[in-house]
Design a protein around this motif. Structure first.
Motif, PDB file in Angstrom:
ATOM      1  N   UNK B  35     -21.773 -41.852   7.243  1.00  0.00           N
ATOM      2  CA  UNK B  35     -20.659 -42.492   7.806  1.00  0.00           C
ATOM      3  C   UNK B  35     -19.107 -43.181   6.350  1.00  0.00           C
ATOM      4  N   UNK B  36     -20.237 -42.746   5.466  1.00  0.00           N
ATOM      5  CA  UNK B  36     -18.819 -43.640   4.787  1.00  0.00           C
ATOM      6  C   UNK B  36     -18.460 -41.878   3.977  1.00  0.00           C
ATOM      7  N   UNK B  37     -19.303 -41.606   3.874  1.00  0.00           N
ATOM      8  CA  UNK B  37     -18.939 -40.104   3.709  1.00  0.00           C
ATOM      9  C   UNK B  37     -17.624 -39.272   4.324  1.00  0.00           C
ATOM     10  N   UNK B  38     -17.909 -39.434   5.956  1.00  0.00           N
ATOM     11  CA  UNK B  38     -16.541 -39.240   6.967  1.00  0.00           C
ATOM     12  C   UNK B  38     -15.821 -39.991   7.113  1.00  0.00           C
ATOM     13  N   UNK B  39     -16.278 -41.027   6.846  1.00  0.00           N
ATOM     14  CA  UNK B  39     -14.688 -42.362   7.145  1.00  0.00           C
ATOM     15  C   UNK B  39     -13.971 -41.972   5.258  1.00  0.00           C
ATOM     16  N   UNK B  40     -14.202 -41.477   4.304  1.00  0.00           N
ATOM     17  CA  UNK B  40     -13.886 -41.350   2.844  1.00  0.00           C
ATOM     18  C   UNK B  40     -12.584 -40.472   3.012  1.00  0.00           C
ATOM     19  N   UNK B  41     -13.672 -39.058   3.333  1.00  0.00           N
ATOM     20  CA  UNK B  41     -13.234 -38.113   3.695  1.00  0.00           C
ATOM     21  C   UNK B  41     -11.954 -38.283   4.374  1.00  0.00           C
ATOM     22  N   UNK B  42     -12.164 -39.080   6.181  1.00  0.00           N
ATOM     23  CA  UNK B  42     -10.652 -39.141   6.971  1.00  0.00           C
ATOM     24  C   UNK B  42      -9.879 -39.812   5.944  1.00  0.00           C
ATOM     25  N   UNK B  43     -10.265 -40.723   5.825  1.00  0.00           N
ATOM     26  CA  UNK B  43      -9.359 -41.782   5.175  1.00  0.00           C
ATOM     27  C   UNK B  43      -8.512 -41.352   4.123  1.00  0.00           C
ATOM     28  N   UNK B 299     -13.136 -41.510  12.935  1.00  0.00           N
ATOM     29  CA  UNK B 299     -14.103 -42.774  14.413  1.00  0.00           C
ATOM     30  C   UNK B 299     -15.656 -41.470  15.746  1.00  0.00           C
ATOM     31  N   UNK B 300     -14.926 -40.535  16.311  1.00  0.00           N
ATOM     32  CA  UNK B 300     -15.943 -39.887  16.869  1.00  0.00           C
ATOM     33  C   UNK B 300     -17.070 -39.092  15.810  1.00  0.00           C
ATOM     34  N   UNK B 301     -16.713 -38.826  15.324  1.00  0.00           N
ATOM     35  CA  UNK B 301     -18.048 -38.449  14.146  1.00  0.00           C
ATOM     36  C   UNK B 301     -18.693 -39.621  13.956  1.00  0.00           C
TER      37      UNK B 301
END
Lengths: 235, 438
Positions: B35-43, B299-301
């Motif tokens: 989750x953190x990896x994805x949100x870090x990338x997204x952000x 969010x979805x991922x």
């Protein structure tokens, strides 16, 4: 005698599997009074019901019928929480197999009842060290149970039983897992606590020799108290 | 027994079985780090986009006449007077120190004959005086088209280094020289060079500078005052119809105020128009849309990744049940010594929460490290594969703080949910049965 007994039992029975075909009655019509400062032994062969009686006295189990007053309080009306509080404050257990908590030091084991009584860490350590000195284990207070011999474990267990200055110490075959010599030391410790601290002690044993050391001996057989012998008074 | 004691006790019992505690945490670690990896990338993408948009100068509003939202669909051809240069100049005049008008309109292609007699082609742009504000660093010699040049409709121009190389034998002579531009329509214009600029990598790429066989093949750009262009074309500001205009603002003003000024100016003009209105287009809105899409995807991922938390939670529950079974005797002893059902329950729930929270913390750290690593790889790819864009892209690595907080909250919740049932079972054990358990 007008003293209020520490333990007062009237017509206590214990049945298992009630209402089922294999219904089993372990205790029949137990009547019993134990007074403050007495050192009483309950003797009986295995299967006689003495452990069941001890569990009821120790509030670990409930009687099926009859009346049990501890320090004048009727215990049949109490809920689990109240029973826990009474076990914590009024009863000190000493088990045959010690039942120390592994991986906790002797000191932490002795502190356990104090912890559940809500005492602060500093006071706990102080009180626990005092008890450990009383049982002569001060040089091993930081050892884990696995590093202690049977006799030492039992001494720590006795220190733990004394922690909250209970009205009564219940010892279930405390020497059962020990050799004669260390068993002797443990018995001597009970005598010392009885004489010097004035503790009320109930000793459950199958050994008549150990029982004969106490000032009062109750014999239980097939779920009934068959004799109540008080030294110096006769039956 | 107080809370702190329970926490201490939980840590003690977790420390006893380190390997098991770690393996139990693994499920949570994987879930949270994903989750953190994805949100870090997204952000990070979102931050990078916003940085890049700023770099490209989003500080402009584009206005153009548009059909009203409430129009039924039928409308006449646009009226000639919808948006004229005069209106725009008038608008700017009302807020002289706050609004700016910058424009860049292609005049025409023209041919220039150099001092050596070589002929080359240029593209001429009429620009406003503030057109180069955001590209000041590109001007290497002289100055840009000034306000005075604009107002007095001077015949000045700004050329590129490539132009000077094409035209002059000694490119240093450029400033002050007058050059004759031969328009495609046959008109001649003479402009005096006041400044020299250099192209960015991106512009060089557009012009094909690197691919050109000869320097004279490069169709270079020439910038001259917008008003001069109008004069050459013989148009008055009133007659000059604009399809759109870019309105900027100075540091005395902000975007919202600028929007307000624009609305206020055009409101009386369009008050009785049933078909048209003045539309204000904000580039940042596009960015906002991209950002929204990105957030939805993230969010979805993340939610999918969070499903692994449930798997981790089941693992925690499993191990708690095993641990409670193993420690049945201990539970019996504790109860004999006066532990309340609640004390036992609390102890095991806190153990489960600590497992999950520790796992969550490790997951957050791993997730941030992953995000940083991936961003580094992205920036490496960018600089090797598209170097001409690299200078515009402001790569930012920014772990999402809300995501971290929510993740940690979630891992705590996982511990609570999946630890509660085993803990309740432990708490409700009958002391005598627990003591007798072998």
């Amino acid at each position: 005698m007008n003293r209020v007994p520490v333990i007062h039992m009237e017509a206590v029975t214990k049945k298992y599997y009630i209402g089922e075909p294999n219904e089993l009655q372990i205790l029949f019509d137990i009547g019993l009074d134990i007074y403050e400062g007495e050192f009483v032994s309950i003797v009986g062969a295995s299967g006689s019901g003495k452990s069941t009686l001890m569990n009821i006295i120790g509030l670990l189990d409930r009687q099926t019928d009859g009346k049990y007053l501890l320090n004048g309080t009727d215990t049949s009306q109490l809920d689990d929480t109240e029973l826990s509080h009474i076990r914590n404050k009024e009863i000190g257990f000493v088990f045959q197999n010690f039942n120390l908590i592994p991986k906790l030091t002797a000191l932490k084991n002795v502190e356990m009842p104090l912890l559940y009584a809500g005492m602060s860490q500093r006071k706990r350590t102080e009180r626990a060290m005092e008890l450990i000195r009383l049982v002569g284990m001060e040089d091993r207070y930081s050892h884990d149970p696995s590093e202690l011999s049977g006799g030492h474990k039992q001494r720590i267990a006795i220190a733990r039983a004394m922690a909250n200055q209970p009205s009564i110490i219940l010892a279930d075959e405390p020497t059962g897992a020990l050799d004669t010599k260390t068993g002797r030391m443990v018995m001597d410790l009970f005598h010392k606590l009885h004489k010097e601290e004035g503790k009320t002690i109930v000793l459950i044993t199958h050994s008549p020799e150990l029982a004969s050391e106490t000032e009062r001996m109750l014999t239980i057989s097939d779920g009934r108290i068959v004799s109540d012998f008080e030294r110096g008074k006769g039956e | 027994m107080n809370f702190l004691e329970s926490i201490k006790m939980a840590f003690t019992s977790l420390a006893i079985n380190k390997l098991r505690s770690f393996l139990t945490m693994l499920g949570i670690i994987i879930g949270i780090s994903a989750v953190i990896t994805i949100t870090t990338i997204g952000n990070s993408i979102s931050q990078t986009l916003s940085g890049t948009f700023d770099q490209l100068g989003t500080s402009k509003l584009t206005i153009y006449p548009d059909i009203r939202d409430d129009n039924d669909g039928y409308h006449d051809l646009p009226d000639d007077e919808q948006l004229t240069l005069e209106m725009v100049q008038d608008l700017i005049k009302r807020h002289p120190n706050e609004l700016t008008y910058s424009c860049n309109t292609l005049y025409q292609g023209s041919e220039v004959v150099s001092e050596n007699g070589n002929s080359f082609k240029t593209l001429m742009f009429g620009v406003s005086d503030d057109y180069f504000d955001q590209f000041k660093k590109q001007i290497v010699k002289g100055r840009a088209v000034s306000k005075g040049d604009m107002e007095e409709q001077k015949y000045t121009c700004l050329v590129s280094e490539i132009f000077t190389q094409q035209y002059f034998e000694h490119p240093d002579d450029a400033i002050g020289s007058t050059v004759k531009f031969l328009g495609a329509d046959g008109t001649n214009v003479r402009l005096t060079i006041v400044g020299v600029m250099e192209y960015t990598d991106l512009e060089k790429n557009q012009l094909g500078v690197n691919k050109a066989k000869s320097i004279y093949d490069i169709r270079t750009w020439v910038f001259f005052p917008y008003n001069t262009m109008l004069k050459i074309q013989g148009l008055e500001p009133k007659e000059t119809i604009l399809e759109a205009a870019e309105i900027g603002w100075t540091k005395n003003c902000d975007k919202e105020t600028a929007k307000l000024y624009i609305q206020k100016y055009f409101e009386p003009i369009y008050r009785n128009d049933e078909v048209w209105e003045m539309h204000i287009y904000d580039e940042a809105q596009i960015f906002g849309m991209i950002d929204t899409v990105l957030t939805v995807v993230t969010v979805a991922i993340s939610v999918i990744a969070a499903i692994s938390l449930i798997v981790g939670g089941v693992g925690v529950m499993n191990i708690m049940l095993v641990s409670i079974l193993e420690r049945t005797r201990e539970i019996g002893v504790r109860k004999a010594l006066g532990a309340l059902n609640g004390d036992i329950r609390k102890q095991f729930v806190i153990e489960a929460i600590i497992i999950c929270l520790t796992g969550g913390l490790i997951g957050v750290i791993i997730g941030i490290m992953n995000g940083v690593l991936l961003s580094k790889i992205a920036s490496l790819l960018l600089t090797t594969m598209a170097p001409e864009y690299a200078e515009y892209i402001v790569l930012t690595v920014q772990p999402s703080i809300p995501a971290i907080v929510i993740s940690l909250g979630f891992s705590m919740l996982t511990g609570l949910i999946f630890g509660y049932y085993p803990a309740k079972r432990a708490g409700n054990m009958n002391p005598i049965d627990a003591l007798r358990y072998e």
